[in-house]
Write a protein that holds these residues in place. Structure first.
Motif, PDB file in Angstrom:
ATOM      1  N   MET A   1      11.739  14.532   9.376  1.00  0.00           N
ATOM      2  CA  MET A   1      13.032  13.844   9.241  1.00  0.00           C
ATOM      3  C   MET A   1      14.134  14.787   8.764  1.00  0.00           C
ATOM      4  SD  MET A   1      12.095  10.005   8.075  1.00  0.00           S
ATOM      5  CE  MET A   1      10.938   9.037   9.053  1.00  0.00           C
TER       6      MET A   1
ATOM      7  N   THR B   1       0.817  -1.213   0.000  1.00  0.00           N
ATOM      8  CA  THR B   1       0.000   0.000   0.000  1.00  0.00           C
ATOM      9  C   THR B   1       0.852   1.264   0.000  1.00  0.00           C
ATOM     10  OG1 THR B   1      -0.056   0.093   2.405  1.00  0.00           O
ATOM     11  CG2 THR B   1      -1.827  -1.147   1.332  1.00  0.00           C
ATOM     12  N   GLY B   2       2.175   1.102   0.140  1.00  0.00           N
ATOM     13  CA  GLY B   2       3.055   2.279   0.169  1.00  0.00           C
ATOM     14  C   GLY B   2       3.142   2.957   1.513  1.00  0.00           C
ATOM     15  N   CYS B   3       2.896   2.215   2.601  1.00  0.00           N
ATOM     16  CA  CYS B   3       2.877   2.861   3.927  1.00  0.00           C
ATOM     17  C   CYS B   3       4.271   3.113   4.485  1.00  0.00           C
ATOM     18  CB  CYS B   3       2.059   2.034   4.920  1.00  0.00           C
ATOM     19  SG  CYS B   3       2.881   0.523   5.496  1.00  0.00           S
ATOM     20  N   LEU B   4       5.267   2.414   3.962  1.00  0.00           N
ATOM     21  CA  LEU B   4       6.675   2.578   4.362  1.00  0.00           C
ATOM     22  C   LEU B   4       6.977   2.115   5.787  1.00  0.00           C
ATOM     23  CD1 LEU B   4       7.569   6.065   2.772  1.00  0.00           C
ATOM     24  CD2 LEU B   4       7.267   3.846   1.666  1.00  0.00           C
ATOM     25  N   GLN B   5       6.099   1.325   6.392  1.00  0.00           N
ATOM     26  CA  GLN B   5       6.406   0.751   7.705  1.00  0.00           C
ATOM     27  C   GLN B   5       7.685  -0.085   7.616  1.00  0.00           C
ATOM     28  OE1 GLN B   5       4.901   0.469  10.912  1.00  0.00           O
ATOM     29  NE2 GLN B   5       3.346   2.018  10.557  1.00  0.00           N
TER      30      GLN B   5
ATOM     31  N   PHE C   1      14.061   6.307  13.259  1.00  0.00           N
ATOM     32  CA  PHE C   1      13.147   6.198  12.117  1.00  0.00           C
ATOM     33  C   PHE C   1      13.687   7.084  11.000  1.00  0.00           C
ATOM     34  CE2 PHE C   1      10.267   5.705  15.869  1.00  0.00           C
ATOM     35  CZ  PHE C   1      10.105   4.332  15.746  1.00  0.00           C
ATOM     36  N   ASN C   2      14.265   6.473   9.998  1.00  0.00           N
ATOM     37  CA  ASN C   2      14.897   7.272   8.950  1.00  0.00           C
ATOM     38  C   ASN C   2      14.848   6.512   7.629  1.00  0.00           C
ATOM     39  OD1 ASN C   2      16.419   8.864   7.335  1.00  0.00           O
ATOM     40  ND2 ASN C   2      18.167   9.039   8.729  1.00  0.00           N
TER      41      ASN C   2
ATOM     42  N   TYR D   1       3.227  11.994   2.232  1.00  0.00           N
ATOM     43  CA  TYR D   1       4.564  11.745   2.771  1.00  0.00           C
ATOM     44  C   TYR D   1       5.299  13.016   3.207  1.00  0.00           C
ATOM     45  CZ  TYR D   1       3.653   7.283   0.467  1.00  0.00           C
ATOM     46  OH  TYR D   1       3.089   6.098   0.074  1.00  0.00           O
TER      47      TYR D   1
ATOM     48  N   HIS E   1       3.649   6.301 -10.036  1.00  0.00           N
ATOM     49  CA  HIS E   1       2.417   7.057  -9.867  1.00  0.00           C
ATOM     50  C   HIS E   1       1.376   6.784 -10.955  1.00  0.00           C
ATOM     51  CE1 HIS E   1      -0.324  10.180  -8.875  1.00  0.00           C
ATOM     52  NE2 HIS E   1      -0.223  10.665 -10.086  1.00  0.00           N
TER      53      HIS E   1
ATOM     54  N   LEU F   1       1.049  15.098  -4.889  1.00  0.00           N
ATOM     55  CA  LEU F   1       0.115  15.132  -6.033  1.00  0.00           C
ATOM     56  C   LEU F   1      -1.362  15.131  -5.686  1.00  0.00           C
ATOM     57  CD1 LEU F   1       1.998  12.701  -8.464  1.00  0.00           C
ATOM     58  CD2 LEU F   1       2.184  15.198  -8.343  1.00  0.00           C
ATOM     59  N   HIS F   2      -1.749  14.354  -4.670  1.00  0.00           N
ATOM     60  CA  HIS F   2      -3.180  14.334  -4.397  1.00  0.00           C
ATOM     61  C   HIS F   2      -3.558  14.197  -2.930  1.00  0.00           C
ATOM     62  CE1 HIS F   2      -2.383  10.053  -4.557  1.00  0.00           C
ATOM     63  NE2 HIS F   2      -1.978  10.179  -5.795  1.00  0.00           N
TER      64      HIS F   2
ATOM     65  N   MET G   1      10.825   2.107   7.846  1.00  0.00           N
ATOM     66  CA  MET G   1      11.083   2.596   9.204  1.00  0.00           C
ATOM     67  C   MET G   1      11.566   1.476  10.120  1.00  0.00           C
ATOM     68  SD  MET G   1       8.194   5.406  10.089  1.00  0.00           S
ATOM     69  CE  MET G   1       6.854   4.592   9.255  1.00  0.00           C
TER      70      MET G   1
ATOM     71  N   GLY H   1       6.324  11.035  11.476  1.00  0.00           N
ATOM     72  CA  GLY H   1       7.632  10.499  11.125  1.00  0.00           C
ATOM     73  C   GLY H   1       8.099   9.387  12.045  1.00  0.00           C
TER      74      GLY H   1
ATOM     75  N   GLN I   1      13.442  12.064  -4.669  1.00  0.00           N
ATOM     76  CA  GLN I   1      12.924  11.756  -3.327  1.00  0.00           C
ATOM     77  C   GLN I   1      12.475  12.994  -2.560  1.00  0.00           C
ATOM     78  OE1 GLN I   1      14.782   8.096  -1.530  1.00  0.00           O
ATOM     79  NE2 GLN I   1      16.508   8.910  -2.680  1.00  0.00           N
TER      80      GLN I   1
ATOM     81  N   ALA J   1      -1.816   3.859   0.934  1.00  0.00           N
ATOM     82  CA  ALA J   1      -1.628   4.365   2.285  1.00  0.00           C
ATOM     83  C   ALA J   1      -0.900   5.698   2.240  1.00  0.00           C
ATOM     84  CB  ALA J   1      -0.811   3.367   3.104  1.00  0.00           C
ATOM     85  N   CYS J   2      -1.088   6.502   3.262  1.00  0.00           N
ATOM     86  CA  CYS J   2      -0.199   7.636   3.506  1.00  0.00           C
ATOM     87  C   CYS J   2       0.985   7.096   4.308  1.00  0.00           C
ATOM     88  CB  CYS J   2      -0.914   8.709   4.318  1.00  0.00           C
ATOM     89  SG  CYS J   2      -2.273   9.510   3.454  1.00  0.00           S
ATOM     90  N   PHE J   3       1.927   7.965   4.616  1.00  0.00           N
ATOM     91  CA  PHE J   3       3.117   7.568   5.361  1.00  0.00           C
ATOM     92  C   PHE J   3       2.742   6.877   6.678  1.00  0.00           C
ATOM     93  CE2 PHE J   3       6.463   8.038   8.436  1.00  0.00           C
ATOM     94  CZ  PHE J   3       7.618   7.827   7.716  1.00  0.00           C
ATOM     95  N   GLY J   4       3.281   5.693   6.873  1.00  0.00           N
ATOM     96  CA  GLY J   4       3.125   4.995   8.146  1.00  0.00           C
ATOM     97  C   GLY J   4       1.744   4.444   8.424  1.00  0.00           C
ATOM     98  N   CYS J   5       0.831   4.548   7.462  1.00  0.00           N
ATOM     99  CA  CYS J   5      -0.559   4.181   7.743  1.00  0.00           C
ATOM    100  C   CYS J   5      -0.828   2.714   7.445  1.00  0.00           C
ATOM    101  CB  CYS J   5      -1.516   5.043   6.939  1.00  0.00           C
ATOM    102  SG  CYS J   5      -3.221   4.496   7.126  1.00  0.00           S
TER     103      CYS J   5
END
Lengths: 159, 615
Positions: free
Chosen positions: B103, A13-17, A30-31, B96, A43, B179-180, A20, B67, B156, B294-298
């Motif tokens: 960060m 889903t692109g959450c980036l967990q 967390f970086n 993001y 995209h 973007l959205h 991290m 973050g 990035q 997802a958004c960041f970390g979601c």
């Protein structure tokens, strides 16, 4: 039994967990820019793809290193960078066909996935099962099963 | 500690950037993001200033959990005095960008003054500079983001920017990142435009460190993620259907405002619903929805990524809209669809893409189109005024009006003022479906009584995100209440308002509150931040933030009479559905609400309340 990281981009889903979790496991922070697994977003198609070292059996990076700083962890099969030996020459980053060994300016060394000693933090953190740590011999078995299901050769009730 | 402990002050008039330590005393009282940035703004500006003058300030703020690995910990907010309302504005966004800013080592960025020429702020960790944006002025959000990434040769970089709507000071212009994703409401984009501030571009490689108790933080955030995964709404409904899961539900209970609130049910609701987004189109055999995001970390992933029908009249000659992109979310689908009587899913997605591309709030834009269509139906607005026939239900008019508003062309200049000013100009202020100048979102206050009080008392004008009592009145979270009665609603609204202020100040997403209560975020805050963050403390903090915002609005000139709904909702009963025959009971709820809040009958916090909250 050796295990390997298995990635299913369709579930990401692109959450980036994962990013991290990786940086926290290795650096206590967390970086995302220090993560050894990276999620790429395409995209215009809506695709998100986690990508990291697949731990090649005949690892190009390991063979290319002039100071033997990349070594095999026999227990996990991971190719591990010995930070105290690495001289930061970056030859491994040229040798790797997939780009999954990366130079880090802050340390002057390279970094790559080491499977966290056999318990990859990324797989543990992934909320959707896009990254799993599975028996290496089963690589691809899920996809095989999915395609098998589509073949129209099921026994039918007698006509 | 959670915080980066550092803020950036950018004086656009002088072109200076200065780092300052975060005021930790305030952080201990207001936590971060919404609460803390509001405290800064109120301490620094006169509430009576013109929001679009250089005297206004605008703050991009993260929370202590932004973050981090706490689920949904990627939020940021934009805080300023809003030009649509004249009230405090605080608009929250995901994506993001927020995490990237954190960060890079910054809790918030305060912009003051106004630049003599277009600029954007480039932040690469502790290196910051204002750069010329002349070449970006007149460009869309999408072009801006792409150009900045190319200029710095860094894909990035994360960008938060305005499109042409913000440049032209459309009063509901938003700020868009990734973007959205958008800090959508109250016209925060117009404030950036008034300052000649095109964008912030951030690359953060320092990371978020200094978690007070890392071991405990990892343990508790994992536990809480499990709760989200196992909850029916956050674990199944939202990832599969997104917020659009609500379209048919809200229509069925007779609370889907239709044709500028003339009706409470839309006959074409199912055609613009989540279920419709999953169905295969007859034209090309593809479904509208491509995937969720997802958004960041979601770990919820409610976001929708869709692909518009290439054969649709809106885009048939315009390939730039053909790829996968964001939308439709429930609020946008409602505002662009039901609010105007338009039941064409592809047309709604096109208008939504225009809103994303040029940075407009689809709620206020769509609702303003609804008001314009009613003026047209009443013969008060003519085809010659608009440039197109605009009866309710016209997808052509919706698409054309989106374009003209985004570009401030012709009649679009009037639409860009929002429904209140538009309806006033044509002599019918009562046709604006708004509170404090901001348009209603997607719930009718006749069918969901608590939402009427929510809208009337929201500190940023009509808004569903200040106290989402729909959770209780429709979904039964945390307990089911009857949506058709006013009984108990003042207390319910207060409780939701205060709790929401805490979520919005933490760096987390309010959507977690479908599964989490304050008791679930409290241990996450406690593990991340030093000091005491007990339940008692954060409950009082939520109330403190609410009252602080209220004090700002009172000082800006708002009074009790502004805590009210348009006459339509108080005099024209719902015509169909479970709420048939009902009007809003706002006049009954408001006095009780003031009393529960510890405010005078005029809606002013009493000296006891002010002192109890330490204001």
């Amino acid at each position: 039994m050796q295990k390997s990281l298995h990635i299913d981009p369709n579930k990401c889903t692109g959450c980036l967990q994962c990013e991290m979790a990786c940086s926290f496991e290795n650096y206590g922070i967390f970086n995302n820019s220090r993560s050894r697994i990276r999620v790429f977003e395409f995209h215009h198609t809506g695709r998100k793809v986690p990508y990291t070292c697949t731990q090649c059996s005949e690892a190009w990076c390991l063979h290319a290193c002039p100071v033997d700083a990349i070594r095999l962890d026999a227990a996990t099969g991971a190719k591990v960078v010995m930070e105290d030996v690495c001289v930061g020459c970056k030859v491994c980053t040229i040798a790797c066909p997939f780009g999954t060994v990366n130079y880090v300016q802050a340390t002057g060394k390279v970094q790559k996935c080491d499977l966290c000693g056999g318990q990859p933090a990324c797989a543990e953190a992934c909320p959707t099962g896009a990254i799993t740590f599975t028996d290496a011999d089963w690589t691809g078995l899920d996809r095989m099963r999915q395609w098998a299901q589509r073949t129209d050769t099921q026994p039918r009730a007698a006509a | 500690m959670g915080w980066a402990r550092k803020i950036l002050r950018v004086n656009l008039t002088n072109g200076t950037c200065t780092a300052e330590p975060l005021n930790m005393e305030w952080a201990s009282q207001y936590l971060g993001q919404r609460g803390l940035a509001t405290k800064y703004l109120i301490a620094e500006i006169d509430p009576r200033i013109d929001p679009l003058s250089p005297d206004n300030k605008i703050i991009w703020a993260t929370g202590p959990l932004t973050g981090t690995m706490a689920s949904t910990g990627g939020r940021y907010s934009v805080i300023t005095k809003g030009p649509l309302t004249g009230a405090i504005a605080c608009s929250n966004s995901g994506g993001y960008f927020g995490a990237e800013l954190k960060m890079a080592g910054w809790d918030m960025i305060i912009f003051e003054g106004a630049s003599p020429k277009p600029v954007y702020l480039y932040v690469s960790d502790d290196k910051v500079e204002l750069r010329d944006a002349s070449h970006l002025w007149g460009k869309t959000v999408w072009e801006t983001e792409e150009t900045i990434k190319k200029t710095h040769q860094d894909p990035q970089i994360r960008v938060s920017s305005i499109g042409r709507a913000g440049e032209n000071k459309v009063l509901f212009a938003c700020i868009v990142n990734d973007l959205h994703r958008a800090a959508g409401r109250s016209g925060v984009g117009a404030v950036a435009g008034s300052k000649n501030l095109k964008a912030i571009a951030v690359r953060g490689t320092l990371g978020t460190g200094g978690i007070a108790n890392p071991r405990e933080f990892m343990k508790v955030t994992y536990e809480k993620k499990k709760i989200l995964a196992e909850n029916a709404v956050t674990g199944q409904g939202l990832p599969k259907y997104g917020t659009q899961v609500l379209m048919n539900v809200i229509n069925e209970i007779g609370a889907l405002p239709t044709r500028n609130h003339r009706d409470v049910q839309f006959e074409s609701a199912s055609r613009i619903s989540a279920e419709a987004m999953h169905e295969k189109r007859p034209s090309d055999g593809k479904s509208h929805l491509v995937t969720n995001q997802a958004c960041f970390g979601c770990t919820i992933a409610c976001g929708r990524i869709s692909e518009i029908d290439k054969n649709h009249f809106t885009v048939v000659n315009n390939p730039k809209y053909w790829g996968a992109s964001g939308g439709l979310e429930y609020e946008a689908a409602w505002a662009l669809g039901a609010a105007n009587g338009v039941g064409d899913l592809e047309a709604l997605q096109y208008a939504n893409l225009v809103c994303n591309e040029d940075g407009m709030d689809p709620i206020s834009f769509g609702a303003t189109v609804g008001a314009a269509m009613e003026l047209y139906e009443l013969g008060l607005l003519k085809e010659a005024d608009i440039g197109i026939k605009a009866p309710f239900g016209s997808a052509e008019a919706l698409a054309r009006m989106a374009e003209m508003t985004a570009r401030s062309e012709g009649f679009g200049k009037l639409l860009g003022l929002g429904s209140k000013r538009l309806c006033e100009k044509y002599g019918h202020p009562e046709l604006s479906m708004s509170v404090k100048g901001q348009e209603f979102p997607a719930y009718d206050s006749r069918g969901i009584q608590g939402m009427g009080l929510t809208y009337a008392t929201s500190n940023r004008g009509a808004c569903h995100l200040r106290s989402y009592t729909v959770a209780s009145e429709v979904l039964g979270i945390p307990v089911k209440t009857d949506p058709l009665t006013t009984e108990g609603k003042p207390g319910l609204v207060k409780a939701f308002q205060d709790a929401t202020a805490v979520f919005d100040s933490s760096g987390l997403c309010i959507f977690t509150s479908f599964a989490w209560s304050l008791a679930d975020i409290q241990p996450q805050i406690q593990a991340a931040c030093e000091g005491d963050w007990s339940m008692e403390k954060i409950e009082v903090m939520g109330e403190r933030i609410w009252n602080l915002e209220r004090q700002f609005n009172l000082a800006a000139g708002f009074t009790r009479k502004d805590d009210d709904l348009p006459p339509r909702l108080k005099t024209e009963p719902a015509r169909t559905g479970p709420a048939k025959g009902l009007v809003s009971g706002i006049d009954k709820m408001l006095p009780e609400y003031y009393e529960i809040r510890g405010w005078t009958p005029e809606g002013v916090p009493t000296p006891e309340t002010v002192s109890r909250l330490g204001l």
